[in-house]
Design an enzyme around this catalytic site. Structure first.
Site, PDB file in Angstrom:
ATOM      1  N   GLY A  23       0.790  -1.222   0.000  1.00  0.00           N
ATOM      2  CA  GLY A  23       0.000   0.000   0.000  1.00  0.00           C
ATOM      3  C   GLY A  23       0.819   1.267   0.000  1.00  0.00           C
ATOM      4  CB  ILE A  24       0.109   4.558   1.551  1.00  0.00           C
ATOM      5  CG1 ILE A  24      -1.208   4.821   0.791  1.00  0.00           C
ATOM      6  CG2 ILE A  24       0.851   5.871   1.784  1.00  0.00           C
ATOM      7  CD1 ILE A  24      -2.227   5.619   1.572  1.00  0.00           C
ATOM      8  N   GLY A  25       2.612   2.780   2.385  1.00  0.00           N
ATOM      9  CA  GLY A  25       3.948   2.693   2.957  1.00  0.00           C
ATOM     10  C   GLY A  25       4.960   2.163   1.956  1.00  0.00           C
ATOM     11  CE  LYS A  44       0.505  -6.603  13.108  1.00  0.00           C
ATOM     12  NZ  LYS A  44      -0.684  -6.849  13.953  1.00  0.00           N
ATOM     13  CE1 TYR A 170      -8.534   5.573  11.090  1.00  0.00           C
ATOM     14  CE2 TYR A 170     -10.010   7.018   9.873  1.00  0.00           C
ATOM     15  CZ  TYR A 170      -8.823   6.309   9.962  1.00  0.00           C
ATOM     16  OH  TYR A 170      -7.918   6.361   8.919  1.00  0.00           O
TER      17      TYR A 170
END
Length: 284
Positions: A23-25, A44, A170
């Site tokens: 994804g974004i990371g 993880k 959130y």
């Protein structure tokens, strides 16, 4: 991916990214790697997940294929020892840390009465505690960098009652990340004889086509109306290439960053003619 101009090279700069398996990371890690960065990925996912593509090890392979150097650290950003190990790994392999990307995040948008305490705690632990732990652990090394940055994936503080009431827990966790970044920008401003660590936030203008979006009800349609994670990667490196003092204490939107960098056509990132606007942003 668009060809975004940068103001300084990433060669020999070292980035630590939380939650960088996909994804974004991963998009930010790849964008930096294409410009020569070293990357330490803390995540993880050591083994393949049935509903999520990639692992921290496949992410490292992608970063290296993109031209960067990378090391995987299997760990949990909520765990102080794992975070310390990621920081120590960056220093041992690459001699220091120049950039921290606080990307790891959890989301649960159920109404308050339906939201479990377990999910509430998970959001606070990953989003707020994780951001605190990784930034705190990296600070001694950021202080010795010529152009240190801490980029946190968090939204601008929008107090529109709609967003305050839509999913308060959130919202609290994401605004908590933003408040930490803005607070650090002031806490550490000028402590290095006028130099600063550049604490900034980045948030997408639209939905981003990640696994989290794809796994939502109606995920295929949502993905079609979402932009590629590459837009966040390109916006991130445009921010991180700038002198730290220019971005310190600021919150950025990806499309605005790229427009300012001279990118006039965002259609290359997908999402169709009218991509879905992301939460926390007022379209008007």
């Amino acid at each position: 991916m668009s060809d975004v101009p940068t103001e300084s090279p990433f060669t020999d700069r070292t980035m630590v990214v939380s939650g960088g398996s996909r994804g974004i990371g991963l998009a930010i890690a790849l964008a930096a790697a294409r410009r020569g960065a070293n990357v330490v990925l803390l995540a993880k996912t050591a083994e393949p997940h049935p509903r999520l593509p990639g692992t921290v090890h496949t992410a490292v392979a992608e970063v290296e294929a993109a031209g960067g150097k990378a090391v995987a650290v299997v760990g949990d950003v909520r765990n102080e020892d794992d975070v310390a190990r990621a920081v120590d790994t960056a220093v041992a392999h690459f001699g220091g840390i120049d950039i921290v990307v606080n990307n790891a995040s959890a989301i649960a948008t159920e109404p308050t009465e339906a939201l479990s305490v377990k999910k509430f705690d998970l959001m606070m632990d990953i989003n707020v505690r994780g951001t605190f732990l990784l930034t705190k652990a990296a600070l001694p090394h950021l202080r010795t960098s010529a152009n240190p940055h801490v980029l946190t994936l968090a939204p601008p503080l929008n107090t529109n009652p709609h967003w305050l009431g839509a999913h308060p827990s959130y919202t609290l966790s994401k605004y908590g990340m933003t408040l930490l970044s803005l607070g650090w920008a002031e806490e550490f401003r000028g402590e290095r004889d006028g130099a600063v660590i550049g604490f900034s936030c980045l948030w997408p203008q639209t939905y981003i086509a990640t696994s989290a979006v794809a796994n939502l009800p109606g995920g295929d349609d949502l993905v079609d109306a979402s932009r590629s994670p590459d837009i966040m990667g390109d916006a991130a490196v445009a921010i991180l290439a700038r002198p730290a003092h220019e971005v310190n204490g600021r919150t950025f939107i990806d499309a605005d960053v790229l427009t300012a960098a001279g990118v006039t056509d965002l259609s290359t990132y997908g999402g169709g003619d009218d991509p879905l606007w992301d939460i926390f942003l007022d379209k008007s």
